[in-house]
Each structure stands twice: as structure tokens, then as C-alpha cells.
Motif scaffolding. Structure first.
Motif, PDB file in Angstrom:
ATOM      1  N   ARG A 110     -11.003  50.532  52.632  1.00  0.00           N
ATOM      2  CA  ARG A 110     -12.077  51.452  52.265  1.00  0.00           C
ATOM      3  C   ARG A 110     -11.954  51.839  50.784  1.00  0.00           C
ATOM      4  O   ARG A 110     -12.951  51.932  50.068  1.00  0.00           O
ATOM      5  N   LYS A 111     -10.720  52.039  50.338  1.00  0.00           N
ATOM      6  CA  LYS A 111     -10.493  52.453  48.955  1.00  0.00           C
ATOM      7  C   LYS A 111     -10.849  51.339  47.970  1.00  0.00           C
ATOM      8  O   LYS A 111     -11.547  51.568  46.972  1.00  0.00           O
ATOM      9  N   THR A 112     -10.368  50.122  48.233  1.00  0.00           N
ATOM     10  CA  THR A 112     -10.652  49.029  47.296  1.00  0.00           C
ATOM     11  C   THR A 112     -12.121  48.627  47.340  1.00  0.00           C
ATOM     12  O   THR A 112     -12.684  48.204  46.326  1.00  0.00           O
ATOM     13  N   ALA A 113     -12.765  48.764  48.533  1.00  0.00           N
ATOM     14  CA  ALA A 113     -14.196  48.469  48.613  1.00  0.00           C
ATOM     15  C   ALA A 113     -14.982  49.435  47.734  1.00  0.00           C
ATOM     16  O   ALA A 113     -15.926  49.037  47.025  1.00  0.00           O
ATOM     17  N   ALA A 114     -14.593  50.719  47.765  1.00  0.00           N
ATOM     18  CA  ALA A 114     -15.259  51.694  46.909  1.00  0.00           C
ATOM     19  C   ALA A 114     -14.994  51.395  45.435  1.00  0.00           C
ATOM     20  O   ALA A 114     -15.878  51.566  44.572  1.00  0.00           O
ATOM     21  N   PHE A 115     -13.792  50.912  45.131  1.00  0.00           N
ATOM     22  CA  PHE A 115     -13.450  50.617  43.743  1.00  0.00           C
ATOM     23  C   PHE A 115     -14.284  49.453  43.207  1.00  0.00           C
ATOM     24  O   PHE A 115     -14.820  49.523  42.094  1.00  0.00           O
ATOM     25  N   VAL A 116     -14.397  48.357  43.978  1.00  0.00           N
ATOM     26  CA  VAL A 116     -15.176  47.219  43.478  1.00  0.00           C
ATOM     27  C   VAL A 116     -16.649  47.592  43.361  1.00  0.00           C
ATOM     28  O   VAL A 116     -17.359  47.083  42.483  1.00  0.00           O
ATOM     29  N   ARG A 117     -17.130  48.509  44.224  1.00  0.00           N
ATOM     30  CA  ARG A 117     -18.513  48.971  44.075  1.00  0.00           C
ATOM     31  C   ARG A 117     -18.677  49.764  42.779  1.00  0.00           C
ATOM     32  O   ARG A 117     -19.718  49.682  42.123  1.00  0.00           O
ATOM     33  N   ALA A 118     -17.624  50.497  42.395  1.00  0.00           N
ATOM     34  CA  ALA A 118     -17.661  51.200  41.115  1.00  0.00           C
ATOM     35  C   ALA A 118     -17.701  50.208  39.950  1.00  0.00           C
ATOM     36  O   ALA A 118     -18.403  50.423  38.958  1.00  0.00           O
ATOM     37  N   CYS A 119     -16.948  49.123  40.064  1.00  0.00           N
ATOM     38  CA  CYS A 119     -16.986  48.074  39.033  1.00  0.00           C
ATOM     39  C   CYS A 119     -18.376  47.465  38.936  1.00  0.00           C
ATOM     40  O   CYS A 119     -18.912  47.247  37.829  1.00  0.00           O
ATOM     41  N   VAL A 120     -18.956  47.186  40.098  1.00  0.00           N
ATOM     42  CA  VAL A 120     -20.298  46.605  40.134  1.00  0.00           C
ATOM     43  C   VAL A 120     -21.300  47.565  39.498  1.00  0.00           C
ATOM     44  O   VAL A 120     -22.196  47.156  38.744  1.00  0.00           O
ATOM     45  N   ALA A 121     -21.171  48.866  39.807  1.00  0.00           N
ATOM     46  CA  ALA A 121     -22.081  49.852  39.235  1.00  0.00           C
ATOM     47  C   ALA A 121     -21.942  49.913  37.706  1.00  0.00           C
ATOM     48  O   ALA A 121     -22.948  50.062  36.985  1.00  0.00           O
ATOM     49  N   PHE A 122     -20.704  49.797  37.202  1.00  0.00           N
ATOM     50  CA  PHE A 122     -20.479  49.772  35.755  1.00  0.00           C
ATOM     51  C   PHE A 122     -21.302  48.658  35.113  1.00  0.00           C
ATOM     52  O   PHE A 122     -21.989  48.868  34.110  1.00  0.00           O
ATOM     53  N   CYS A 123     -21.241  47.468  35.689  1.00  0.00           N
ATOM     54  CA  CYS A 123     -21.964  46.318  35.132  1.00  0.00           C
ATOM     55  C   CYS A 123     -23.471  46.521  35.234  1.00  0.00           C
ATOM     56  O   CYS A 123     -24.230  46.233  34.299  1.00  0.00           O
ATOM     57  N   PHE A 124     -23.927  47.024  36.380  1.00  0.00           N
ATOM     58  CA  PHE A 124     -25.367  47.175  36.600  1.00  0.00           C
ATOM     59  C   PHE A 124     -25.965  48.184  35.627  1.00  0.00           C
ATOM     60  O   PHE A 124     -27.107  48.032  35.181  1.00  0.00           O
ATOM     61  N   ILE A 125     -25.195  49.194  35.283  1.00  0.00           N
ATOM     62  CA  ILE A 125     -25.672  50.207  34.346  1.00  0.00           C
ATOM     63  C   ILE A 125     -25.631  49.701  32.913  1.00  0.00           C
ATOM     64  O   ILE A 125     -26.497  50.035  32.096  1.00  0.00           O
ATOM     65  N   THR A 126     -24.651  48.861  32.592  1.00  0.00           N
ATOM     66  CA  THR A 126     -24.424  48.453  31.203  1.00  0.00           C
ATOM     67  C   THR A 126     -25.343  47.317  30.770  1.00  0.00           C
ATOM     68  O   THR A 126     -25.795  47.285  29.621  1.00  0.00           O
ATOM     69  N   ILE A 127     -25.636  46.387  31.657  1.00  0.00           N
ATOM     70  CA  ILE A 127     -26.403  45.194  31.276  1.00  0.00           C
ATOM     71  C   ILE A 127     -27.756  45.528  30.649  1.00  0.00           C
ATOM     72  O   ILE A 127     -28.134  44.921  29.634  1.00  0.00           O
ATOM     73  N   PRO A 128     -28.539  46.484  31.179  1.00  0.00           N
ATOM     74  CA  PRO A 128     -29.857  46.755  30.568  1.00  0.00           C
ATOM     75  C   PRO A 128     -29.796  47.230  29.122  1.00  0.00           C
ATOM     76  O   PRO A 128     -30.809  47.184  28.423  1.00  0.00           O
ATOM     77  N   SER A 129     -28.637  47.685  28.645  1.00  0.00           N
ATOM     78  CA  SER A 129     -28.543  48.152  27.262  1.00  0.00           C
ATOM     79  C   SER A 129     -28.427  47.013  26.261  1.00  0.00           C
ATOM     80  O   SER A 129     -28.450  47.246  25.050  1.00  0.00           O
ATOM     81  N   LEU A 130     -28.305  45.775  26.744  1.00  0.00           N
ATOM     82  CA  LEU A 130     -28.171  44.624  25.856  1.00  0.00           C
ATOM     83  C   LEU A 130     -29.542  44.144  25.404  1.00  0.00           C
ATOM     84  O   LEU A 130     -30.514  44.204  26.160  1.00  0.00           O
TER      85      LEU A 130
END
Length: 944
Positions: A676-696
């Protein structure tokens, strides 16, 4: 090819294609990927590696037979036990492969290499007459050019341009008259040159020398060398003289090499060159006469300096005349230097003579020693009226003037000290000793040198320069451990008393490195504190500094451009020398501050190259930061870095890749079974990318990152997040501009979009359908976007994409897909070959085929028939590879496409032949007998 176009025949053929396109089912052939993989494997052939080597030379065994002469024939015949054809590689390599050549070079009993190889070996041996422990001149020239610069205007004498077509007039005058002409007014003086202009002009002269020589204008080449040598008598911009010496002697070296190679080439007899250690007796008369002619020409040069330098440049050519030629010429040339009145010009002439002497006769140390003793005898000239008046005119202080001697004396002493170390008490000579001797020798006797430095007279060569030279040696070699602290104390006693900031920092920068190498943070902070004290004028905030001195040291550089350059130097050094990743909070804090300083210097006027350089340095730092298994701390660092470096797009791209890599590393550690902990962590990583890409700003960067990040999300079982990435990519495709900038040039974007979409289709095969969306929701959405996208009028990329869509749809009809994502159920598992699912695929296939055929019909005009042929053949290959040709109508469609590809003579015959051969080979495989009938229905049409 037909001279006219039969439009009715084209319409008829395309009408038949359109009718055949109304196939209600996909008719994709069933695939067994395992068996196909086995069939496609290369055949394995057992080899006996003891006897076989792919580069082993072919051995031809010839058995001679009795000559048979026929009437009317003058040739003889022979038989051989193997082919008489020469292997092309063996013929080039004289029967040996490159690996054998290396082995032969290491084997003392191997036969000598051929003529060219012998010459290369001889050149190598001669150039390495001294050992590898002798530092070559080439390693010093760059430092001299960088150190001895000027902002004053320079002048240069340039000869009149001569044309290569004046051969008749050249023959009228004698060669000596031509040389006199050079000396008596055939020159013009170029004034007010900047240093860069001067260097460019010297390079032009160097190239002119090579051009004149290659066009057989030997006298013109000699003129150029004489003209350049004369420049070495000019000291009007005295602080630039060492660099001028480097530039001019480069031309002299080129000339000397050209003359030597010219004479050497005349010694080749029956394609056999001279041996390595040839004697003058083996040189033919023609070569000797040419060599003497060159020396006679040079002897006729009137002025001393050009006559000396040009003869020294070809000193090596004495080997062609007599065994004692070099040993006789060196003392004479040494004595000639006594006629040079300017001591600076004279010492560099001695340095050049030592250079050529070490190259051709390093064993003749007597001449080298005489050169040095002559310098000692004439050293008092430095304090004479002539030199002093010259320094007053040029506003040059005596300490600066003395430093101009260092490169020449350093080199002379290095030549003398080679296998015979020596030293002197005079400050200037002591500095040269420390520069010329090996660092290990100096470091081992550091305390002795410090004692000699302390005894030197302060009125002459500055002591701080002596300590700088000592520090440079200690940066390369370590002194005895027990002496290290005392050495630092003795040096810093002198350094800290310096009042001039430039003198202080020039010396301190060397000893800071020594301190960092051998002492702790405490000593380093003490040294940096002293630097801050000396380099900050008001010192008002000195007491407010914290214990850490590094960041205040950087703040001392008030001018932004200088501070940024310092930060760049620090980051370059860190990236170059840091071997392992780090998580030290002190280092991270300091380097983040440095990177932030570089980032904040970017503005609207910053050049793109500068932005790329800064981004590369920051990215290098980001890659070196690792918190090990503390993945959450690693992600926090990336989040902080994103907020700090938001104006540099390459840094944001690197952060996205780093976070994706972090998510995959988490998956690897958990072996794909997330808690449960690592699943939440990788979702946080995914969210980081999803938020950052549109700024390019780069749209293709965004597209590729959406795809890559979606694949990472899919691999970590974040299905809804993966869908979000893929939907974002689909929605971004319509915004792709028609032209994009690639390496500063505007290019059509169609090819890049085609490449991206093909990669996207490959991913969509394994993406499972969303339970709340329709069947093949992402594929349908992407097809709609492709349909609405405005393609170039003369482009067929849209149809090529549609053809690739058929590859995807064919793969989707298989019971088991060719590849999967671990722990993700793809549509083959979800639908299990359901008939409704296959029916949807068939509908999509019918629509896509219809679009392809409609486009083929639009290409029926005369100017587009070649494109029609290429697309028809491309579509034919797709049907053969993915379609079930046991279906009669699909079989007929493929035949008509084949005929259409050849109909107007635009098909490549070789390609069509190879395609037909492939079909015939396929017909021999199991369950492929229907390909036999197909091959019979595919004629090869002639283009005539």
C-alpha cells in the motif's frame, strides 16, 4: 514505361480495389509467435575456434604444372589447389588482418612491416627520442598562449600576393634575387591588429606555406618562413612576445618537417625507403644535392634572426650530409645567438635551439649546457639601459618583465635537467627549476626549496611567484606527510602579507587546492576566511559570517557575470571529479545554491547555447544526488529542484526522467508486488510527471514524455493514471505545428509525428480498455485525431499511419498478444477472443482500409503516380504480413495492389523481385501452401 496515362484504366483498377475493400471481416491471419520466432532464428553452425578466425588470411596453395604453349598464345597456364582470387581485405593488409598486425608489433621476431609502415615506425621512433617522462613542448604551448595576452594593437609585415601563374617570370630571376626582393621592399605592414586578428594572420601564413609547398613553389614557401622569422625580432608589445614565439615557431616546425620529408622522399630507391638509423653513405647524390641547396639558400639570408631560426628549423636535415653534421651545427648556432642584442629575444632563440636539439640529438648535452651558461653570462643585460628604457616606454614593471622569461628558461632547464637535475639560488632561475623539474622531485624536497625561497632577494623576482610555482608542483605530487603542515604555514606567511589582490589570489588559488587535498574542513575554512578578508574591500560583514566559509566566499564575487562563471567552474569540476553519488547535506546545500545562482542568471537575452550549457551542468549535479533506498527523500529533492529550476526546460525534462526512473526502481525493489505504501509512492511519482509535463514548451518533448510516463504508470499498475497520460497525448496531437525547429532550422513535423504515433500504437496494444469507456476507446480517439489533423498536401504520412494501425488491429485479433506488461491484464485476457470485440476491430479495419483506398485513388494523377506505386506496394506488404490470404477477396485485393504498384513503371524492380522471392519462401512453410497460388498470380512487369 507508358508515354501517356490511361485514366480510365486507373479508375477501373481503383474501382475494383474499392469494391474489394468492402470486406466485412478483418481476415487477419492467426499468428503463432513462438513458432515464427523459431523460424526466423539464424541457423547455428558449429565452429572449431581453434582453427577458425574470421580475419584469418586465406592461404592459397599453388601446384605448378608444365607450361603449355598454344599456337598464337604467349601465355602460360598453371593450376592451384584453391581459388586464385585475392581476398580484398588481405590484399589491402598485405595478407594480415589488423589484429595480426598488433600481435606482430609486439613480437620481436615478426618480419618487418612494409615501406609505409617502416616510415611511420621511423617517424614514431625519431619523435620519441626522449622518454615518456619528458614533457613535450606541445603540452606547454596552450598554457603560454592563454597566459601571455594583450589588448594593445599589433602589427605584422605581409608579403605581396603572388600568383601561381607567374612561372615564366619566376624562372627569369634567380632564386637568390627572389630572396633579396623579399628583403628589399616586397612587403607591406598591417597595423592596428587585435590579438585575434594577429593570430588569424599567422594562421593564414601557415596555410599559405602549406599551399605554396604543395603547389611546388618552394621559394615562395621559404619567403614566408623568412618573413615570419623576422617577426621574432619585434618586441614592441613585449608582454605578448611569448605567445608570438609559440605562433611563429609553429610555422617553423611545419617548414622543417616539409623540407625533411621532401629530402627523405628522394631517398626512396625501388620503393624501399631508408632504414631507421640510416647513414649518410646510403643517401643518394640527388638528395644530398637538394639538401645542400637548402642550406646554401638559408646561408644567404642577410639578417641574423631569420637566418638562425630557419637553419635551426631544418637542423635535422644534416643527417643526410654527414654523421657529425648536427653535432657541428649546434655549437655554431649557439654562438650565433650571442649576436642577438635583446636578451628576451635571445633567450627564446636559445629555447628554440634546445627544442630542435632535444628532438634530433638529445644526447648532445654539451650544447644545451653551453646555451644555458651563455644566458647566465648575458643575464646582466636585463638591467642595462636599453632594456630599462624599453620597459619605461611600454610602461612595464620589472617583475612583470621577468615573468616573460619563464617559459623559455623553464624549457631550457627542463632539457638540461632531463636525467641530470640541477638548481640555482637566483630567484628567477629557482622559479624555472621548480617549473622544469618533475613534480615528484620538487615535492620530495619541498622544505629545501622553501629555505632557498626565503633566502632570495625580494627586489628581484617576487617571492609569491616562487611559492605559486612550488604550490603548482605540490598539486601534482604529495610532499612528505610530516612536512605538509609546516609547508602550508611557511607558504601562507608570505601569501597573507600580499597587498595587491591580483597577486594574492593568483597565489592563494594554488594553495587552496593543496589545503583541500591534505587537510580537514577546519583548515580549508581558515584559508577561505583569509581569502574573504583579502578580497573583500570593506570587510564590514566579516564578523557576521557563519562557520561555513564556502558560500560567503562565493558571495564575494559581486559582479553577476563573474559569479556565474565561478559557479560554472565549480560545477564543471564537481561533475568531472566526483566519482560517487552523494547525499551529504552540506554539499547539497552548497551546490543547490550554486545551481540556483546559475539558473537565476537566465533572462530573455540569454543565448540558447548558454541555456543548454547551464542546464547540462545542473543536470549533471541532479544525476549525482542519491539518497539510496530513501526514495521519499529522493522525490522530495526532485520536487525542490523543480521549484528552483523552473526556467530551464532541459532540467525539467531531466527531473521527469529521474522521477520515472525512481518509480521503476521502486518496482524493481518490490519485484512488481507493490505494498500500500509503495503503491501510494509510485502514484506520487506519476503525479509529479503529470503536473510537470504541461509546463514544457516543446510539443514533441511533451508527447514523448506523456508516452514514456504512461508506460511507467502502466508498469506500476497505475491504470487510471496511465489512461490519463495517454489521453493527454491524444489531445495534444492536434496542436502539433506543421513546422518545428531542429538544430536551428525549420523542418516539417510530419516525420516526427509519424515516428511518435508508431511508438504510441505499439503501447496501445497492451493498454486494457477502461471499464467505463467504449471498446478500444484510446485507439478510436487517436484515429479521430489523425483523421482531423491537417496534413501536408504532398504527404502520404497519414496513410502510412493508417497502414500501421492495421498492424495494431491485426495484433489485437490474436488469442494471445505478442507481448504484455507484467501483472497487467491486456485486452486478450479481458475479452478472451469475444466475437463482439473482434467485430469492433473488423469495423475499424474496414474504415481504415477504405481511407487507404480512397487516398490511393486521389493519387491517380500523372504527377502523383510514383507515390501511388509506393503506397500500393506498402499496403500490399501489410496484407501479406498480417492478412489471411486464404480469403479469396483479400487475396484478390493483394493481387490488384501488386499490379497497381507496377502499372505505370514506377516500382523498383529489385524490391519487387525480392518481395516475390519472400512469398515463394513463405509458401514452403507449414500451412502456407496458398502462397504458392498467390506467387503465380503476381507477375513481374517490365519497365521498357
Amino acid at each position: 514505361m507508358c508515354a501517356y496515362t490511361n485514366w480510365s484504366a486507373v479508375d477501373s483498377a481503383l474501382g475494383m480495389l474499392r469494391a474489394l475493400s468492402a470486406v466485412k471481416e478483418m481476415h487477419a491471419r492467426a499468428r503463432n509467435y513462438v513458432s515464427e520466432s523459431e523460424v526466423c532464428k539464424l541457423e547455428s553452425v558449429p565452429l572449431d575456434f581453434g582453427d577458425y578466425h574470421p580475419l584469418k588470411p586465406i592461404t592459397v596453395t599453388e601446384s605448378k604444372t608444365k607450361k603449355m604453349t598454344r599456337k598464337g598464345s604467349t601465355s602460360s597456364t598453371s593450376s592451384s589447389s584453391s581459388s586464385s582470387m585475392m581476398d580484398p581485405l588481405s590484399s589491402v593488409l598485405d595478407g594480415t588482418d589488423p589484429l595480426s598486425l598488433f600481435a606482430a608489433a609486439a613480437d620481436p621476431v615478426t618480419t618487418a612491416p612494409p615501406t609505409d609502415g617502416a616510415r611511420r615506425k621511423r617517424d614514431k621512433d625519431e619523435s620519441s627520442a626522449v622518454g615518456s617522462d619528458f614533457e613535450p613542448w606541445s603540452s606547454k604551448r596552450g598554457e603560454i598562449l592563454a597566459r601571455y595576452t594583450t589588448t594593445e594593437k599589433l602589427s605584422i609585415v605581409s608579403g605581396k600576393a603572388t600568383t601561381t601563374g607567374s612561372a615564366v617570370s619566376e624562372k627569369v630571376r634567380t632564386r637568390l634575387e627572389e630572396l633579396d626582393d623579399l628583403e628589399e621592399g616586397s612587403q607591406k605592414e598591417l597595423l592596428n591588429l587585435t590579438q585575434q586578428d594577429y593570430m588569424n594572420r599567422i594562421e593564414e601564413l601557415n596555410q599559405s606555406l602549406k599551399d605554396a609547398w604543395s603547389s611546388d613553389q618552394k621559394v615562395k614557401a621559404l619567403k614566408i618562413v623568412i618573413q615570419c622569422s623576422k617577426l621574432l625580432s619585434d618586441t614592441t608589445v613585449i608582454q605578448f612576445y611569448p605567445s608570438k614565439f609559440v605562433l611563429i615557431t609553429d610555422i617553423l616546425d611545419t617548414f622543417g618537417k616539409l623540407v625533411y620529408e621532401r629530402i627523405l622522399s628522394m631517398c626512396v630507391d625501388n620503393r624501399v625507403s631508408l632504414p631507421d638509423n640510416f647513414s649518410p653513405e646510403s643517401v643518394n647524390d640527388t638528395a644530398k644535392e637538394t639538401c645542400l641547396n637548402w642550406f646554401f639558400k638559408i646561408a644567404s639570408i642577410r639578417e641574423l634572426i631569420p637566418r638562425f631560426y630557419v637553419e635551426a628549423a631544418i637542423l635535422k636535415c644534416n643527417k643526410f650530409l654527414s654523421k657529425t653534421g648536427i653535432s657541428e651545427c649546434l655549437p655554431r648556432l649557439t654562438s650565433m645567438i650571442r649576436g642577438i642584442g635583446d636578451p628576451l629575444v635571445a633567450v627564446y632563440a636559445r629555447a628554440y635551439l634546445c627544442r630542435v636539439g632535444m628532438e634530433v640529438a638529445p644526447q648532445l648535452k654539451e650544447s644545451l649546457n653551453k646555451n644555458f651558461f651563455d644566458f647566465l653570462l648575458t643575464f646582466k643585460q636585463i638591467h642595462g639601459d636599453t632594456v630599462q628604457n624599453q620597459l619605461v616606454v611600454q610602461c612595464v614593471e620589472i617583475p612583470l618583465y621577468l615573468t616573460l622569461y619563464s617559459p623559455a628558461i623553464d624549457w631550457i632547464l627542463q632539457c638540461i635537467a632531463y636525467h641530470a637535475p640541477d638548481c640555482c639560488d637566483d630567484a628567477l632561475l629557482l622559479n624555472s627549476v621548480m617549473s622544469a623539474f618533475r613534480a615528484e622531485f620538487i615535492a620530495a624536497r619541498s622544505m629545501d626549496f622553501i629555505a632557498m625561497i626565503k633566502e632570495c632577494d625580494e627586489s628581484g623576482f617576487p617571492k609569491h611567484l616562487l611559492f605559486r610555482s612550488l604550490g603548482l608542483n605540490l598539486a601534482l605530487a604529495d610532499p612528505p606527510e610530516n612536512d605538509r603542515l609546516q609547508i602550508l604555514n611557511e607558504a601562507w606567511k608570505v601569501i597573507t602579507k600580499l597587498k595587491n589582490p591580483q597577486d594574492y589570489i593568483n597565489c592563494a588559488e594554488v594553495w587552496v587546492e593543496y589545503t583541500c587535498r591534505h587537510f580537514t574542513k577546519r583548515e580549508v575554512n581558515t584559508v577561505l576566511a583569509d581569502v574573504i578578508k583579502h578580497m573583500t574591500p570593506d570587510r564590514a560583514f566579516e564578523d557576521a559570517y557563519p562557520q561555513e566559509k564556502f558560500l560567503p566566499f562565493l558571495d564575494m564575487f559581486q559582479k553577476e557575470s563573474v559569479r556565474v562563471e565561478v559557479c560554472k567552474c565549480i560545477m564543471e569540476s564537481f561533475i568531472k571529479h566526483q566519482q560517487e553519488s552523494t547525499k551529504d547535506p552540506v554539499i547539497l546545500n552548497a551546490l543547490l545554491h550554486i545551481c540556483k545562482t546559475m539558473h537565476d542568471s537566465v533572462n530573455a537575452l540569454t543565448l540558447e547555447d548558454e541555456k543548454r550549457m547551464l542546464a547540462a551542468l545542473i543536470n549533471g549535479f541532479i544525476k549525482m544526488v542519491s539518497f539510496g533506498r530513501d526514495f521519499e527523500q529522493q522525490l522530495s529533492f526532485y520536487v525542490e529542484a523543480r521549484s528552483m529550476f523552473c526556467n530551464l526546460e532541459p532540467v525539467l525534462v531531466q527531473l521527469i526522467h529521474s522521477v520515472n526512473q525512481l518509480a521503476m526502481e521502486t518496482r524493481r525493489v518490490m519485484k512488481g508486488n507493490h505494498s500500500r505504501k509503495t503503491a501510494a509512492f509510485v502514484r506520487a511519482c506519476v503525479a509529479f510527471c503529470f503536473i510537470t509535463i504541461p509546463s514544457l514548451s516543446s510539443i514533441f518533448t511533451c508527447l514523448n514524455l506523456y508516452l514514456h510516463s504512461g508506460q511507467v504508470a502502466l508498469a506500476n499498475q497505475c491504470l487510471s493514471q496511465a489512461d490519463a497520460f495517454f489521453k493527454a497525448a491524444v489531445s495534444l496531437v492536434p496542436e502539433v505545428p506543421k513546422m518545428i525547429s531542429v538544430d536551428g532550422k525549420m523542418r516539417p513535423s510530419d516525420a516526427f509525428l509519424l515516428e511518435f504515433l508508431c511508438n504510441f500504437f505499439s503501447t496501445l496494444l497492451v493498454v486494457p480498455d477502461h471499464p467505463e469507456q467504449g471498446v478500444l476507446f484510446l485507439v478510436r480517439g487517436l484515429l479521430n485525431v489523425i483523421q482531423d489533423y491537417t496534413w501536408e498536401d504532398n504527404s502520404d504520412d497519414k496513410i502510412r499511419i493508417y497502414t500501421n494501425v492495421l498492424h495494431l488491429l491485426s495484433a489485437m485479433t490474436q488469442e494471445t498478444f505478442i507481448y504484455h506488461v507484467d501483472k497487467v491484464d491486456s485486452n486478450d485476457t479481458l475479452y478472451g477472443g469475444d466475437s463482439k470485440f473482434l467485430a469492433e476491430i473488423n469495423k475499424l479495419s474496414e474504415t481504415v482500409v477504405s481511407q487507404i483506398l480512397d487516398h490511393l485513388k486521389t493519387l491517380g494523377k500523372e504527377e502523383t503516380l510514383k507515390r501511388q506505386s509506393q503506397l500500393a506496394h506498402y499496403f500490399f506488404n501489410t496484407i501479406v504480413a498480417h492478412g489471411d490470404l486464404r480469403n479469396n477477396r483479400l487475396n484478390q485485393l493483394s493481387v490488384n495492389l501488386w499490379n497497381l504498384a507496377q502499372k505505370h513503371g514506377f516500382a523498383d524492380t529489385k524490391t519487387m523481385v525480392k518481395t516475390l522471392e519472400y512469398i515463394k519462401r513463405r509458401s514452403k512453410q507449414p500451412d502456407m501452401s496458398h502462397f504458392t497460388d498467390l506467387a503465380l498470380r503476381l507477375p513481374l512487369q517490365s519497365r521498357t
